[in-house]
Design a protein around this motif. Structure first.
Motif, PDB file in Angstrom:
ATOM      1  N   ARG A 163     -44.423  27.905  -1.528  1.00 15.31           N
ATOM      2  CA  ARG A 163     -43.884  28.129  -0.545  1.00 15.31           C
ATOM      3  C   ARG A 163     -42.596  27.298  -0.503  1.00 15.31           C
ATOM      4  O   ARG A 163     -42.539  26.146  -1.169  1.00 15.31           O
ATOM      5  CB  ARG A 163     -44.623  27.743   0.639  1.00 15.31           C
ATOM      6  N   ARG A 164     -41.473  27.612  -0.036  1.00 15.48           N
ATOM      7  CA  ARG A 164     -40.335  26.715   0.158  1.00 15.48           C
ATOM      8  C   ARG A 164     -40.006  26.386   1.406  1.00 15.48           C
ATOM      9  O   ARG A 164     -40.091  27.072   2.459  1.00 15.48           O
ATOM     10  CB  ARG A 164     -39.181  27.749  -0.303  1.00 15.48           C
ATOM     11  N   ALA A 165     -39.504  25.128   1.382  1.00 13.12           N
ATOM     12  CA  ALA A 165     -39.069  24.349   2.698  1.00 13.12           C
ATOM     13  C   ALA A 165     -37.496  23.884   2.438  1.00 13.12           C
ATOM     14  O   ALA A 165     -37.357  23.427   1.416  1.00 13.12           O
ATOM     15  CB  ALA A 165     -40.168  23.253   3.004  1.00 13.12           C
ATOM     16  N   VAL A 166     -36.662  24.312   3.393  1.00 10.15           N
ATOM     17  CA  VAL A 166     -35.563  23.481   3.785  1.00 10.15           C
ATOM     18  C   VAL A 166     -35.385  22.572   4.718  1.00 10.15           C
ATOM     19  O   VAL A 166     -35.682  22.849   5.873  1.00 10.15           O
ATOM     20  CB  VAL A 166     -34.275  24.598   3.752  1.00 10.15           C
ATOM     21  N   VAL A 167     -34.996  21.255   4.231  1.00 18.12           N
ATOM     22  CA  VAL A 167     -34.914  20.344   5.109  1.00 18.12           C
ATOM     23  C   VAL A 167     -33.261  19.858   5.502  1.00 18.12           C
ATOM     24  O   VAL A 167     -32.550  19.704   4.443  1.00 18.12           O
ATOM     25  CB  VAL A 167     -35.562  18.993   4.720  1.00 18.12           C
ATOM     26  N   VAL A 168     -33.135  19.934   6.708  1.00 17.85           N
ATOM     27  CA  VAL A 168     -31.601  19.627   7.097  1.00 17.85           C
ATOM     28  C   VAL A 168     -31.457  18.390   7.297  1.00 17.85           C
ATOM     29  O   VAL A 168     -31.777  17.904   8.558  1.00 17.85           O
ATOM     30  CB  VAL A 168     -30.949  20.528   8.205  1.00 17.85           C
ATOM     31  N   VAL A 207     -33.374  19.533   0.156  1.00 17.16           N
ATOM     32  CA  VAL A 207     -32.728  19.056   1.044  1.00 17.16           C
ATOM     33  C   VAL A 207     -31.238  19.079   1.188  1.00 17.16           C
ATOM     34  O   VAL A 207     -30.527  18.799   0.160  1.00 17.16           O
ATOM     35  CB  VAL A 207     -32.975  17.348   1.131  1.00 17.16           C
ATOM     36  N   CYS A 208     -30.698  19.553   2.372  1.00 13.86           N
ATOM     37  CA  CYS A 208     -29.106  19.620   2.319  1.00 13.86           C
ATOM     38  C   CYS A 208     -28.439  18.594   3.355  1.00 13.86           C
ATOM     39  O   CYS A 208     -29.032  18.353   4.576  1.00 13.86           O
ATOM     40  CB  CYS A 208     -28.968  21.090   3.101  1.00 13.86           C
ATOM     41  N   GLU A 209     -27.786  17.916   2.852  1.00 10.56           N
ATOM     42  CA  GLU A 209     -27.122  16.877   3.391  1.00 10.56           C
ATOM     43  C   GLU A 209     -25.464  17.043   3.286  1.00 10.56           C
ATOM     44  O   GLU A 209     -25.032  16.930   2.282  1.00 10.56           O
ATOM     45  CB  GLU A 209     -27.588  15.457   2.761  1.00 10.56           C
ATOM     46  N   ARG A 210     -24.868  16.827   4.627  1.00 18.12           N
ATOM     47  CA  ARG A 210     -23.664  17.004   4.693  1.00 18.12           C
ATOM     48  C   ARG A 210     -22.957  16.070   4.146  1.00 18.12           C
ATOM     49  O   ARG A 210     -21.731  16.269   3.585  1.00 18.12           O
ATOM     50  CB  ARG A 210     -23.294  17.477   5.958  1.00 18.12           C
ATOM     51  N   ASP A 235     -31.555  16.734  11.561  1.00 20.03           N
ATOM     52  CA  ASP A 235     -30.015  16.734  11.306  1.00 20.03           C
ATOM     53  C   ASP A 235     -29.508  15.531  12.348  1.00 20.03           C
ATOM     54  O   ASP A 235     -28.285  15.384  12.694  1.00 20.03           O
ATOM     55  CB  ASP A 235     -29.172  17.710  11.259  1.00 20.03           C
ATOM     56  N   GLY A 236     -30.232  14.660  12.948  1.00 18.86           N
ATOM     57  CA  GLY A 236     -29.660  13.471  13.659  1.00 18.86           C
ATOM     58  C   GLY A 236     -29.602  13.733  15.237  1.00 18.86           C
ATOM     59  O   GLY A 236     -29.958  14.760  15.664  1.00 18.86           O
ATOM     60  N   ILE A 237     -29.144  12.548  15.558  1.00 11.49           N
ATOM     61  CA  ILE A 237     -29.090  12.395  17.143  1.00 11.49           C
ATOM     62  C   ILE A 237     -28.200  13.574  17.821  1.00 11.49           C
ATOM     63  O   ILE A 237     -28.174  14.036  18.882  1.00 11.49           O
ATOM     64  CB  ILE A 237     -28.571  11.098  17.672  1.00 11.49           C
TER      65      ILE A 237
END
Length: 439
Positions: A6-11, A33-36, A207-209
């Motif tokens: 199974r695949r998870a994408v964490v933003v 994990v995608c981090e801008r 993805d934060g506040i």
């Protein structure tokens, strides 16, 4: 027949997002994990890991001591500007009651330790998520494989593109949503990035506040509320100073915190009641004017501050709770789900709890049911702490002399057993709920 991975994408690659990635990876998920941000932050402040957060890390087998160090102060508590104690607790007593005392660590070191627990290439820096949309219906083989960008090295990364939903009017939700949050649950989400699309069984919005995904999927939510305070933070060398206790000093509309870090340095922070957006030209001069006459070691620490190394942020919390913690196969955690002021020291701790509980519930169970269970498990605790932290901030930031005198008198008169019960709710509140293993 081989079991489907199974695949998870964490933003978001903050503490909550990285904790979720580590927890899911250790349960056999394929995580991205995608981090801008174009690279990991080389600067930052401290984070106090309360016993509840340390217990959550223990549940996923993550060794915080190895990542960040072990040094502990002898005591912690509240003080007055003249140095007298309003409340004081020995760390040995906290360890006896909760299994371990709070551990203060350098936030970038903790993030680096979590990142090191993931396989190379899992974290994709310079990869903002522009939207999460419903994809094809999930079948027995899992989500359809879409074009996924390779991990980007530091040399290959260019300027980070702006997330499309970060500014301007809130986008319409990509999922048709029912009041319970069950939105197109059978359809696996597609994560849109400038480098290509990612398919996932679940998307974790960390993805934060100022979460863009929260704005996209909850366009009617009132968003953030300014607390009335700004905060300055810095990490300083401690060489040549007597070993300080961990303490927060309350004045009139101002506070100053001193927290020894596990790596031997000192994390300091200060707050003041000011108009939103207040930014002094020289933060060191501003801090000296406000706190330079307070008890030792505050003046000595202020003398070590480099203005360029001071971080300043206005303090916000979520104006109202989210109506639900998930929509379809997207789950929100940490500040994206329940941003709270730092008055209880529980913002990062609750993000860690969120991540561990979510991964626990996703372990082998049906994804939509696991996300619904996650919302049930986490909503009451995190929202109660959000409200409690707001109330604590109002008391701590009192400025009228009569109100401050009454507050300080009440704190000194509070029996130790009452103070311990108040900490029990914070430090002894982490629990793993029963998980569905039918999936």
């Amino acid at each position: 027949m081989a079991e489907t991975v199974r695949r998870a994408v964490v933003v978001g690659a903050g503490i909550g997002g990285l904790t979720a990635a580590v927890a899911l990876h250790r349960r056999g998920w394929r995580v991205t994990v995608c981090e801008r941000a174009p690279e990991p932050s080389a600067t930052g402040a401290g984070i106090v890991l309360a016993p509840n957060a340390l217990l959550a890390f223990e549940a996923i087998g993550f060794d915080v001591v190895r990542a960040a160090g072990t040094a502990l102060p002898a005591a912690m508590g509240l003080r007055r500007p003249g140095g007298g104690w309003l409340h004081r607790a020995d760390t040995a007593a906290l360890a006896a009651r909760y299994g371990s005392p709070p551990l203060a660590v350098y936030r970038p070191a903790l993030a680096a330790g979590l990142a090191a627990a993931l396989p190379r290439g899992v974290i994709r820096y310079g990869t903002p998520v522009t939207a999460v949309e419903p994809g094809p219906a999930a079948g027995p083989g899992g989500p359809r494989a879409l074009r996924t960008p390779p991990a980007r090295t530091a040399a290959a990364r260019g300027p980070s593109p702006r997330t499309a939903s970060a500014h301007g009017p809130a986008a319409r939700p990509a999922f048709a949503v029912t009041p319970s949050g069950r939105a197109s649950a059978a359809r696996t989400p597609v994560v849109r990035t400038p480098a290509g699309d990612l398919a996932a069984d679940v998307v974790i919005a960390a993805d934060g506040i100022r979460s863009a995904l929260r704005r996209q999927h909850f366009p009617d939510h009132p968003g953030l509320r300014y607390s009335g305070e700004t905060a300055w933070r810095a990490v300083l060398p401690a060489a040549g100073l007597p070993e300080p206790d961990a303490a927060e000093t309350w004045g009139r509309g101002e506070r100053f915190g001193v927290v020894p870090l596990a790596d031997g340095r000192v994390y300091v922070y200060a707050t003041a009641v000011v108009e939103r957006g207040f930014r002094p030209e020289d933060p060191r001069a501003e801090l000296l004017a406000r706190f330079g006459s307070w008890h030792a070691p505050v003046p000595e620490l202020l003398a070590r501050i480099r203005p360029a190394a001071v971080l300043q942020h206005d303090l916000y919390d979520l104006a109202a709770p989210l109506p639900c913690r998930h929509r379809g196969r997207i789950a929100w955690l940490g500040d994206a789900a329940h941003a709270m002021t730092p008055n209880l020291g529980q913002g990062g701790c609750q993000a860690i709890e969120d991540a561990v509980v979510l991964a626990h519930l996703l372990d082998g169970g049906d994804v939509p049911e696991a996300l619904a269970a996650y919302g049930r498990a986490r909503h009451a605790r995190t929202d109660a702490l959000r409200v409690r932290s707001r109330r604590a901030g109002r008391i701590a930031s009192l400025a009228h002399p009569v109100a401050v005198a009454a507050r300080d008198l009440a704190l000194r008169a509070t029996p130790a057993r009452v103070a311990r019960r108040a900490m029990d709710d914070l430090f002894d509140g982490f629990r793993l709920p029963p998980a569905d293993r039918s999936g």
